[in-house]
Write a protein that holds these residues in place. Sequence first.
Motif, PDB file in Angstrom:
ATOM      1  N   THR A 202       0.817  -1.217   0.000  1.00  0.00           N
ATOM      2  CA  THR A 202       0.000   0.000   0.000  1.00  0.00           C
ATOM      3  C   THR A 202       0.851   1.268   0.000  1.00  0.00           C
ATOM      4  O   THR A 202       0.315   2.368   0.005  1.00  0.00           O
ATOM      5  N   THR A 203       2.174   1.104  -0.018  1.00  0.00           N
ATOM      6  CA  THR A 203       3.077   2.258   0.002  1.00  0.00           C
ATOM      7  C   THR A 203       4.172   2.086  -1.049  1.00  0.00           C
ATOM      8  O   THR A 203       4.401   0.989  -1.552  1.00  0.00           O
ATOM      9  N   ASP A 204       4.846   3.185  -1.372  1.00  0.00           N
ATOM     10  CA  ASP A 204       5.994   3.140  -2.277  1.00  0.00           C
ATOM     11  C   ASP A 204       7.235   2.850  -1.441  1.00  0.00           C
ATOM     12  O   ASP A 204       7.667   3.681  -0.646  1.00  0.00           O
ATOM     13  N   ASP A 205       7.810   1.661  -1.617  1.00  0.00           N
ATOM     14  CA  ASP A 205       8.944   1.225  -0.786  1.00  0.00           C
ATOM     15  C   ASP A 205      10.283   1.341  -1.498  1.00  0.00           C
ATOM     16  O   ASP A 205      11.270   0.721  -1.078  1.00  0.00           O
ATOM     17  N   ALA A 206      10.339   2.112  -2.587  1.00  0.00           N
ATOM     18  CA  ALA A 206      11.558   2.179  -3.402  1.00  0.00           C
ATOM     19  C   ALA A 206      12.776   2.622  -2.594  1.00  0.00           C
ATOM     20  O   ALA A 206      13.899   2.210  -2.882  1.00  0.00           O
ATOM     21  N   ASP A 207      12.565   3.466  -1.593  1.00  0.00           N
ATOM     22  CA  ASP A 207      13.696   3.919  -0.776  1.00  0.00           C
ATOM     23  C   ASP A 207      14.169   2.843   0.204  1.00  0.00           C
ATOM     24  O   ASP A 207      15.271   2.931   0.750  1.00  0.00           O
ATOM     25  N   TRP A 208      13.328   1.830   0.415  1.00  0.00           N
ATOM     26  CA  TRP A 208      13.676   0.762   1.342  1.00  0.00           C
ATOM     27  C   TRP A 208      14.283  -0.432   0.616  1.00  0.00           C
ATOM     28  O   TRP A 208      15.324  -0.954   1.009  1.00  0.00           O
ATOM     29  N   ILE A 209      13.605  -0.898  -0.438  1.00  0.00           N
ATOM     30  CA  ILE A 209      14.052  -2.090  -1.160  1.00  0.00           C
ATOM     31  C   ILE A 209      13.404  -2.089  -2.540  1.00  0.00           C
ATOM     32  O   ILE A 209      12.291  -1.586  -2.711  1.00  0.00           O
ATOM     33  N   GLU A 210      14.091  -2.650  -3.539  1.00  0.00           N
ATOM     34  CA  GLU A 210      13.585  -2.639  -4.908  1.00  0.00           C
ATOM     35  C   GLU A 210      13.077  -3.999  -5.362  1.00  0.00           C
ATOM     36  O   GLU A 210      13.015  -4.291  -6.555  1.00  0.00           O
ATOM     37  N   ARG A 211      12.690  -4.830  -4.437  1.00  0.00           N
ATOM     38  CA  ARG A 211      12.105  -6.149  -4.703  1.00  0.00           C
ATOM     39  C   ARG A 211      11.235  -6.492  -3.509  1.00  0.00           C
ATOM     40  O   ARG A 211      11.314  -5.816  -2.466  1.00  0.00           O
ATOM     41  N   GLN A 212      10.388  -7.502  -3.617  1.00  0.00           N
ATOM     42  CA  GLN A 212       9.591  -7.872  -2.448  1.00  0.00           C
ATOM     43  C   GLN A 212      10.468  -8.634  -1.457  1.00  0.00           C
ATOM     44  O   GLN A 212      11.313  -9.450  -1.844  1.00  0.00           O
ATOM     45  N   ALA A 213      10.261  -8.357  -0.195  1.00  0.00           N
ATOM     46  CA  ALA A 213      11.125  -8.905   0.864  1.00  0.00           C
ATOM     47  C   ALA A 213      10.637 -10.286   1.276  1.00  0.00           C
ATOM     48  O   ALA A 213      10.116 -10.489   2.382  1.00  0.00           O
ATOM     49  N   LEU A 214      10.828 -11.250   0.373  1.00  0.00           N
ATOM     50  CA  LEU A 214      10.415 -12.635   0.627  1.00  0.00           C
ATOM     51  C   LEU A 214      11.458 -13.576   0.040  1.00  0.00           C
ATOM     52  O   LEU A 214      11.824 -13.451  -1.128  1.00  0.00           O
ATOM     53  N   HIS A 215      11.907 -14.530   0.856  1.00  0.00           N
ATOM     54  CA  HIS A 215      12.991 -15.424   0.457  1.00  0.00           C
ATOM     55  C   HIS A 215      12.688 -16.845   0.911  1.00  0.00           C
ATOM     56  O   HIS A 215      12.356 -17.086   2.086  1.00  0.00           O
TER      57      HIS A 215
END
Length: 310
Positions: free
Chosen positions: A253-266
């Motif tokens: 629901t937010t722009d996370d470009a400043d945090w990470i440029e991919r989804q945080a799932l591994h």
Amino acid sequence: MKDELYSLTVDAELAGRQIKDVLQKHLKMSRKVIRKLTQGQGVLLNGEPTWTSWRLAEGDQLRLLIPAEESVDILPEPIPFQQVYEDEDVLVVEKRAGLIVHPTSGHWTGTLANGVVYDWQQRGIVARFRPVHRIDQWTSGLLVIAKNHHAHQFLSRQLMARTIDRAYEAIVHGVLAQDDGLIVGPIGRSDDDFRVRVVRDDGQEASTEYRVTERFAFGTQIELKLHSGRTHQIRVHMKHIGHPLFGDAMYGTTDDADWIERQALHAKRLGFVHPRTGEKMLFESPLPEEMNALAQKLRRSDEGRSDTRV
């Protein structure tokens, strides 16, 4: 061309049993694989083709040959990928974020499948690309690929029975209050966008288990296990409880470009019983650099808070 699936010398335990009984109960082969073996005259007893109804004698030599198959519909391309383990039955890889597993409409090239088929071709390996499970394009981590029909059937049965050990690591928005929990919610397609899944009463049953590994001021790092295997399940369930993944363009629901440029799932852990040896195989993958960097940013954002660690 045929590949040898099994070769064994009949011992006292197997003597007197019908070949089909040994294939089904001792070697755990599906009826579909056995049918493929017999149709291709791939059941050899002491070097000669035989019927699966034949009874074995101690000292007999039983060989099983299955027709070699290739992925003729997948274009070989030099796509780099990380091989974790490989033998005559399985290939375990660590997929990087951004790489699609299998060609689909609109993505016929540039996939993991194209790269694996190219690598096999370069090394003279004749095998068909058969992923046992899938990982989303922007999820990284461990994936097992079967190299023959029996291995795929054997591992698929484990997947259906939920005995394959799969664990994920994620970083989500917000601070989860409970240290662990179980999210239960049926998942189906959204009425607004066929690509998107949502929790809805008429969806397919789905449940996701989570455990908090670290809390930050603005997020939480968690380990997850799936009790079902629905499309986008982790992403849908975390959004449903108000904690979408960082970097998830579809469900965030937010722009996370400043945090990470991919989804945080591994996909960090993968375990299964080997289709040939019966050995329990277990592989683990460290958290990728981008997710470690995100965790570091979140730690810096809550400096001075002494109560954020679990």
